[in-house]
Design an enzyme around this catalytic site. Sequence first.
Site, PDB file in Angstrom:
ATOM      1  N   CYS A 138      -8.457  -5.114  -9.825  1.00 16.96           N
ATOM      2  CA  CYS A 138      -8.066  -4.040 -10.745  1.00 16.96           C
ATOM      3  C   CYS A 138      -7.648  -2.856  -9.876  1.00 16.96           C
ATOM      4  O   CYS A 138      -8.492  -2.197  -9.270  1.00 16.96           O
ATOM      5  CB  CYS A 138      -9.271  -3.702 -11.617  1.00 16.96           C
ATOM      6  SG  CYS A 138      -8.934  -2.473 -12.869  1.00 16.96           S
ATOM      7  N   CYS A 151       0.345   3.188   3.523  1.00 16.47           N
ATOM      8  CA  CYS A 151       0.752   2.681   4.847  1.00 16.47           C
ATOM      9  C   CYS A 151       1.798   1.585   4.793  1.00 16.47           C
ATOM     10  O   CYS A 151       2.298   1.161   5.837  1.00 16.47           O
ATOM     11  CB  CYS A 151      -0.469   2.188   5.620  1.00 16.47           C
ATOM     12  SG  CYS A 151      -1.084   0.569   5.083  1.00 16.47           S
ATOM     13  N   CYS A 204       0.853  -1.196   0.000  1.00 10.28           N
ATOM     14  CA  CYS A 204       0.000   0.000   0.000  1.00 10.28           C
ATOM     15  C   CYS A 204       0.882   1.237   0.000  1.00 10.28           C
ATOM     16  O   CYS A 204       1.761   1.379   0.858  1.00 10.28           O
ATOM     17  CB  CYS A 204      -0.900  -0.022   1.238  1.00 10.28           C
ATOM     18  SG  CYS A 204      -1.882   1.472   1.434  1.00 10.28           S
ATOM     19  N   CYS A 252      -5.137   0.979   6.494  1.00 15.96           N
ATOM     20  CA  CYS A 252      -5.289   2.441   6.521  1.00 15.96           C
ATOM     21  C   CYS A 252      -6.604   2.912   5.892  1.00 15.96           C
ATOM     22  O   CYS A 252      -6.903   4.103   5.924  1.00 15.96           O
ATOM     23  CB  CYS A 252      -4.121   3.110   5.826  1.00 15.96           C
ATOM     24  SG  CYS A 252      -4.105   2.908   4.033  1.00 15.96           S
TER      25      CYS A 252
HETATM   26 FE    FE Z   1      -2.794   1.036   3.512  1.00 17.53          FE
END
Ligand code: FE
Length: 134
Positions: free
Chosen positions: A121, A52, A49, A101
Amino acid sequence: MAQDKIEKPEKEWKKVLTSEQYHVLRQKGTERPFSGDLYYNKEKGVYTCAACGQELFSSDTKFESGTGWPSFSDVIASDKVRLQEDTSHFMRRVEVVCSRCGGHLGHVFDDGPKPTGKRFCINAVSLDFKKKPE
Ligand code: FE
């Protein structure tokens, strides 16, 4: 195992994310197709991510969807994302959100390759890539 949740006021996210990341991750925007370098990435490693750092997808499940967005047939572990109904834009879709997050990642569809049949996606701007050490 799920890591501790991260909660920040939007103005804090605005400070740590680029404007494009903020638009997609915090305002559920969508990047232009074929705009993200990670769409073309074929290296072995883990996609995390961008907000985070939580590990989300393995390169082993990445496939060429032709859509212009990084596409994966599975999540690295099911507790890394939250799936929620999204009825915006006159469509019924399933939104994919980082479980740590709450950042918007993209959507999941049922037209992916076997064995899962899923197509996650995902906006490239919502992801970072950690190359697997040789
Ligand atoms: Fe995250």
